[in-house]
Write a protein that holds these residues in place. Sequence first.
Motif, PDB file in Angstrom:
ATOM      1  N   TYR A  23      96.807  20.265 -14.704  1.00 37.15           N
ATOM      2  CA  TYR A  23      96.772  21.549 -14.126  1.00 37.15           C
ATOM      3  C   TYR A  23      95.956  21.538 -12.861  1.00 37.15           C
ATOM      4  O   TYR A  23      94.981  20.763 -12.656  1.00 37.15           O
ATOM      5  CB  TYR A  23      96.356  22.652 -14.810  1.00 37.15           C
ATOM      6  CG  TYR A  23      94.895  22.614 -15.392  1.00 37.15           C
ATOM      7  CD1 TYR A  23      94.460  21.643 -16.422  1.00 37.15           C
ATOM      8  CD2 TYR A  23      93.886  23.038 -14.554  1.00 37.15           C
ATOM      9  CE1 TYR A  23      93.295  21.543 -16.609  1.00 37.15           C
ATOM     10  CE2 TYR A  23      92.656  22.931 -15.073  1.00 37.15           C
ATOM     11  CZ  TYR A  23      92.413  22.304 -16.188  1.00 37.15           C
ATOM     12  OH  TYR A  23      90.794  22.058 -16.403  1.00 37.15           O
ATOM     13  N   GLY A  25      94.956  24.504 -10.950  1.00 36.22           N
ATOM     14  CA  GLY A  25      94.318  26.052 -10.921  1.00 36.22           C
ATOM     15  C   GLY A  25      95.234  27.155 -11.557  1.00 36.22           C
ATOM     16  O   GLY A  25      95.707  26.874 -12.547  1.00 36.22           O
ATOM     17  N   VAL A  29      97.026  27.359 -15.466  1.00 32.88           N
ATOM     18  CA  VAL A  29      96.251  27.750 -16.420  1.00 32.88           C
ATOM     19  C   VAL A  29      96.944  29.052 -17.084  1.00 32.88           C
ATOM     20  O   VAL A  29      97.037  29.280 -18.302  1.00 32.88           O
ATOM     21  CB  VAL A  29      94.793  28.347 -16.095  1.00 32.88           C
ATOM     22  CG1 VAL A  29      94.185  29.097 -17.094  1.00 32.88           C
ATOM     23  CG2 VAL A  29      93.913  27.051 -15.476  1.00 32.88           C
ATOM     24  N   TRP A 297      89.609  32.650 -23.835  1.00 34.45           N
ATOM     25  CA  TRP A 297      88.656  33.095 -22.796  1.00 34.45           C
ATOM     26  C   TRP A 297      87.478  33.729 -23.070  1.00 34.45           C
ATOM     27  O   TRP A 297      86.492  33.978 -22.381  1.00 34.45           O
ATOM     28  CB  TRP A 297      89.513  33.635 -21.846  1.00 34.45           C
ATOM     29  CG  TRP A 297      90.357  32.752 -20.928  1.00 34.45           C
ATOM     30  CD1 TRP A 297      91.568  32.551 -21.059  1.00 34.45           C
ATOM     31  CD2 TRP A 297      89.840  31.625 -20.087  1.00 34.45           C
ATOM     32  NE1 TRP A 297      92.100  31.556 -20.201  1.00 34.45           N
ATOM     33  CE2 TRP A 297      91.036  30.882 -19.657  1.00 34.45           C
ATOM     34  CE3 TRP A 297      88.872  30.913 -19.534  1.00 34.45           C
ATOM     35  CZ2 TRP A 297      91.210  29.830 -18.941  1.00 34.45           C
ATOM     36  CZ3 TRP A 297      88.579  30.028 -18.815  1.00 34.45           C
ATOM     37  CH2 TRP A 297      89.668  29.281 -18.331  1.00 34.45           C
ATOM     38  N   ARG A 365      87.095  29.440  -7.743  1.00 34.85           N
ATOM     39  CA  ARG A 365      88.697  29.612  -7.491  1.00 34.85           C
ATOM     40  C   ARG A 365      88.940  28.358  -6.435  1.00 34.85           C
ATOM     41  O   ARG A 365      88.009  27.763  -5.844  1.00 34.85           O
ATOM     42  CB  ARG A 365      89.312  30.847  -7.061  1.00 34.85           C
ATOM     43  CG  ARG A 365      88.296  31.486  -5.888  1.00 34.85           C
ATOM     44  CD  ARG A 365      89.078  33.037  -5.504  1.00 34.85           C
ATOM     45  NE  ARG A 365      88.901  33.833  -6.836  1.00 34.85           N
ATOM     46  CZ  ARG A 365      87.574  34.454  -7.340  1.00 34.85           C
ATOM     47  NH1 ARG A 365      86.566  34.406  -6.380  1.00 34.85           N
ATOM     48  NH2 ARG A 365      87.673  35.371  -8.190  1.00 34.85           N
ATOM     49  N   TYR A 432      85.049  21.977 -11.080  1.00 34.38           N
ATOM     50  CA  TYR A 432      85.679  23.217 -11.777  1.00 34.38           C
ATOM     51  C   TYR A 432      86.785  23.057 -12.580  1.00 34.38           C
ATOM     52  O   TYR A 432      87.633  22.308 -12.337  1.00 34.38           O
ATOM     53  CB  TYR A 432      86.367  24.162 -10.669  1.00 34.38           C
ATOM     54  CG  TYR A 432      86.411  25.646 -11.387  1.00 34.38           C
ATOM     55  CD1 TYR A 432      85.507  26.089 -12.055  1.00 34.38           C
ATOM     56  CD2 TYR A 432      87.549  26.490 -10.778  1.00 34.38           C
ATOM     57  CE1 TYR A 432      86.002  27.544 -12.588  1.00 34.38           C
ATOM     58  CE2 TYR A 432      87.894  27.555 -11.222  1.00 34.38           C
ATOM     59  CZ  TYR A 432      86.788  28.230 -12.081  1.00 34.38           C
ATOM     60  OH  TYR A 432      87.130  29.551 -12.595  1.00 34.38           O
ATOM     61  N   SER A 433      86.932  23.243 -13.636  1.00 35.95           N
ATOM     62  CA  SER A 433      87.861  22.949 -14.883  1.00 35.95           C
ATOM     63  C   SER A 433      87.885  24.271 -15.856  1.00 35.95           C
ATOM     64  O   SER A 433      87.144  25.002 -15.827  1.00 35.95           O
ATOM     65  CB  SER A 433      87.558  21.685 -15.706  1.00 35.95           C
ATOM     66  OG  SER A 433      86.447  22.141 -16.508  1.00 35.95           O
ATOM     67  N   ILE A 434      88.770  24.066 -16.676  1.00 28.41           N
ATOM     68  CA  ILE A 434      88.882  25.177 -17.656  1.00 28.41           C
ATOM     69  C   ILE A 434      87.495  25.351 -18.530  1.00 28.41           C
ATOM     70  O   ILE A 434      87.223  26.247 -18.872  1.00 28.41           O
ATOM     71  CB  ILE A 434      90.254  25.028 -18.608  1.00 28.41           C
ATOM     72  CG1 ILE A 434      91.601  25.211 -18.153  1.00 28.41           C
ATOM     73  CG2 ILE A 434      90.158  25.814 -19.802  1.00 28.41           C
ATOM     74  CD1 ILE A 434      92.734  24.558 -18.715  1.00 28.41           C
ATOM     75  N   ALA A 437      84.964  26.847 -16.114  1.00 28.57           N
ATOM     76  CA  ALA A 437      85.330  28.033 -15.794  1.00 28.57           C
ATOM     77  C   ALA A 437      84.844  29.094 -17.169  1.00 28.57           C
ATOM     78  O   ALA A 437      84.184  29.908 -16.840  1.00 28.57           O
ATOM     79  CB  ALA A 437      86.953  28.181 -15.642  1.00 28.57           C
ATOM     80  N   GLU A 456      96.674  36.981  -2.382  1.00 25.13           N
ATOM     81  CA  GLU A 456      96.456  36.710  -4.002  1.00 25.13           C
ATOM     82  C   GLU A 456      97.489  37.583  -4.651  1.00 25.13           C
ATOM     83  O   GLU A 456      97.412  38.731  -4.915  1.00 25.13           O
ATOM     84  CB  GLU A 456      95.056  37.577  -4.118  1.00 25.13           C
ATOM     85  CG  GLU A 456      94.375  37.302  -5.553  1.00 25.13           C
ATOM     86  CD  GLU A 456      93.889  35.957  -5.603  1.00 25.13           C
ATOM     87  OE1 GLU A 456      94.416  34.919  -5.200  1.00 25.13           O
ATOM     88  OE2 GLU A 456      92.729  35.934  -6.211  1.00 25.13           O
ATOM     89  N   GLY A 459      95.946  36.635  -9.138  1.00 21.91           N
ATOM     90  CA  GLY A 459      94.429  36.365  -9.614  1.00 21.91           C
ATOM     91  C   GLY A 459      94.407  36.513 -10.957  1.00 21.91           C
ATOM     92  O   GLY A 459      94.900  37.648 -11.779  1.00 21.91           O
ATOM     93  N   THR A 460      93.756  35.618 -11.801  1.00 21.22           N
ATOM     94  CA  THR A 460      93.426  35.791 -13.035  1.00 21.22           C
ATOM     95  C   THR A 460      92.062  35.485 -13.627  1.00 21.22           C
ATOM     96  O   THR A 460      91.606  35.991 -14.472  1.00 21.22           O
ATOM     97  CB  THR A 460      94.318  34.961 -13.847  1.00 21.22           C
ATOM     98  OG1 THR A 460      94.191  33.394 -13.555  1.00 21.22           O
ATOM     99  CG2 THR A 460      95.981  35.190 -13.878  1.00 21.22           C
ATOM    100  N   LYS A 464      89.455  37.191 -16.745  1.00 20.02           N
ATOM    101  CA  LYS A 464      88.838  36.480 -17.890  1.00 20.02           C
ATOM    102  C   LYS A 464      87.412  37.007 -17.993  1.00 20.02           C
ATOM    103  O   LYS A 464      86.690  37.141 -18.936  1.00 20.02           O
ATOM    104  CB  LYS A 464      88.960  34.888 -17.577  1.00 20.02           C
ATOM    105  CG  LYS A 464      90.319  34.458 -17.467  1.00 20.02           C
ATOM    106  CD  LYS A 464      90.193  33.009 -16.823  1.00 20.02           C
ATOM    107  CE  LYS A 464      91.429  32.386 -16.522  1.00 20.02           C
ATOM    108  NZ  LYS A 464      91.562  31.322 -15.658  1.00 20.02           N
TER     109      LYS A 464
HETATM  110  C1  LIG Z   1      91.777  31.191 -14.191  1.00 21.80           C
HETATM  111  C2  LIG Z   1      91.739  29.894 -13.357  1.00 21.80           C
HETATM  112  C3  LIG Z   1      92.150  29.863 -12.013  1.00 21.80           C
HETATM  113  C4  LIG Z   1      92.456  30.716 -11.273  1.00 21.80           C
HETATM  114  O1  LIG Z   1      91.480  31.780 -10.762  1.00 21.80           O
HETATM  115  P1  LIG Z   1      91.960  32.957  -9.505  1.00 21.80           P
HETATM  116  O2  LIG Z   1      91.067  33.673  -9.525  1.00 21.80           O
HETATM  117  O3  LIG Z   1      93.262  33.326 -10.054  1.00 21.80           O
HETATM  118  O4  LIG Z   1      92.379  32.072  -8.479  1.00 21.80           O
HETATM  119  C5  LIG Z   1      91.595  28.596 -11.580  1.00 21.80           C
HETATM  120  N1  LIG Z   1      91.131  27.543 -12.206  1.00 21.80           N
HETATM  121  C6  LIG Z   1      90.564  27.454 -13.350  1.00 21.80           C
HETATM  122  C7  LIG Z   1      90.175  26.353 -13.992  1.00 21.80           C
HETATM  123  C8  LIG Z   1      90.947  28.726 -13.992  1.00 21.80           C
HETATM  124  O5  LIG Z   1      90.335  28.729 -15.631  1.00 21.80           O
END
Ligand SMILES: *Cc1c(COP(=O)(O)O)cnc(C)c1O
Length: 576
Positions: A23, A25, A29, A297, A365, A432-434, A437, A456, A459-460, A464
């Motif tokens: 993945y 981003g 995810v 999350w 992000r 930056y990774s899961i 994050a 945007e 955006g997620t 979280k």
């Molecule tokens: C949730 C997540 C994103 C998406 O973040 P946005 O604010 O929607 O851009 C990107 N990378 C990781 C690792 C995430 O967990």
Amino acid sequence: MNSVMRIAYFTMEIGLDSRIPTYSGGLGVLAGDTIKSAADLGLPLVAVTLLSRKGYFHQELSADGTQIEHPADWDPADHLELLPNRISVTIEGRKVLVQAWRYDVESLAGTIVPVYFLDTDIEGNAAQDRSLTDHLYGGDSAYRLKQEIVLGIGGLMMLNDLGISVYKYHLNEGHSALLTLELLQWYKRDIRAVWDEKLIWDIEAVRERCIFTTHTPIEAGHDKFPYDLVESTLGKQLPIEILKELGGADHLNMTLLALNLSNYVNGVAKKHGEVSRQMFRGYHIHSITNGIHPYSWACDAMKKVFDRHIPGWANEPELFVRADAIPDEEIWNGHMEAKRSLLEKVRELTGVVMSPDRFTIGFARRATSYKRANLLFTDLERLADIGDGKLQIIYAGKAHPQDGPGKEMIKEIFRHAQSLRGRVDVVYLPGYSIELAAVLLAGVDIWLNTPLRPMEASGTSGMKTALNGVPNFSVLDGWWIEGHIEGVTGWSIGPAPSDKQAADHNGSGDAEDLYRKLAETILPLYYGDRAGWIKVMKNAISKNAYYFNSHRMMRRYVTNAYITTHQHPMDVGEDT
Ligand SMILES: *Cc1c(COP(=O)(O)O)cnc(C)c1O
């Protein structure tokens, strides 16, 4: 597989676990969270994606913030099961063998959704074809087109070979849209039964099978391939004049192809649905707002709090509506535990020691221009005045290897961190990774988002944080238009979306608003009225997390897209 008809969810990237780096981003995810909720809800679904043996990339940041990219090699055999099935697709006239690895996403109740990772690294394939499933979003447009052949056409054939009966194909973004061309072949009518040769292509039958979710509100974000490349790579799947009718006159536009061959199309937030309807006039585009998978999350500390006071929350996140019943000190202590874990991680990764008592802004992000990670530094002196001794800031995020301005933005943040040192501590966490994050999102005090409107789509990450009781402070775009109640669930930056000039306010007005609210509202509330602050934290849970989760999102896909019949988008007006 038994004879149950399934939904087949096609996605170029999927983020299920940090150890499976397939993945880049938000899109990936989201796909992972979609599959996890589908498993929790016991939905008859399978997912298809590419193996991406070398992942996206591993990010190192040098002392001045220069991004250094390393391959994110991983061994599929550590996590996935190689299946004996093999199919072949034709690329540039060559036969390319495709195999699949299986990964089972299992819910706590034991229900399973299998994910099939397609792989061309097989003895017998030409060397250049063996590397087709190596790099996620790497290579040139010919490489991308070949990957999309493997994903769309190969994926369809693999499901067939696995004996999986498919009821609907769900295209997560346009990358897999070539599957529609293969479906046209499958549904071809008998030439003797039609009066016009064109009518052998049963477009309606394919449309009835396909659902398309678009994620990109910018024109440049849609995959397009020149027709001569398509012809030399894919061959003649169907007569060029019909292909052009479906995929665009000048280029094969994967979004157009998906739009024309899907009976249900949706954007990923209400605003994004509107933007998509303007971009693609004449199509009936719905919206289903994204969500996140609650159990994945919620940080450990908040999980314990939720388990005590809202039993059943993980599989029924609507219960978060009761978050007010959680005692203040438990919310606070849970959050402080998450914050201490984050600051420990910061020390480990950067050597910088931050204070748990200091108000902490988080921003992470994809590092790309429209996300404006540097808006906070518009006026350094003012930021230092507002935040002196009271504020610390944590950044993270990768820039795409070809995104020069995105990489420059990371370096710029490093320079600002230097100039602010001693007054406002700023760090940028690499990789930056899961996994990172999860630590970052739960441990900061507020989540900042400053995209250029209307870029945007949803955006997620802010969903979280809300789940962990961390309020959002964001430009009104994407999901935040639906989640924001000023001073209740968090705070906005800049004009309301109803303001028709909002697009013109993308400049310095946003920074002014950001500074003013930070200085006059947010910092005073945090330091001066702890109970008031905790109330906002609880509202983030009860009013944001209860709705912006992937269980609600998947129920919507089921009722609105999977099990209803719709008129074709072209036949209906453009408004919902
Ligand atoms: C949730 C997540 C994103 C998406 O973040 P946005 O604010 O929607 O851009 C990107 N990378 C990781 C690792 C995430 O967990």
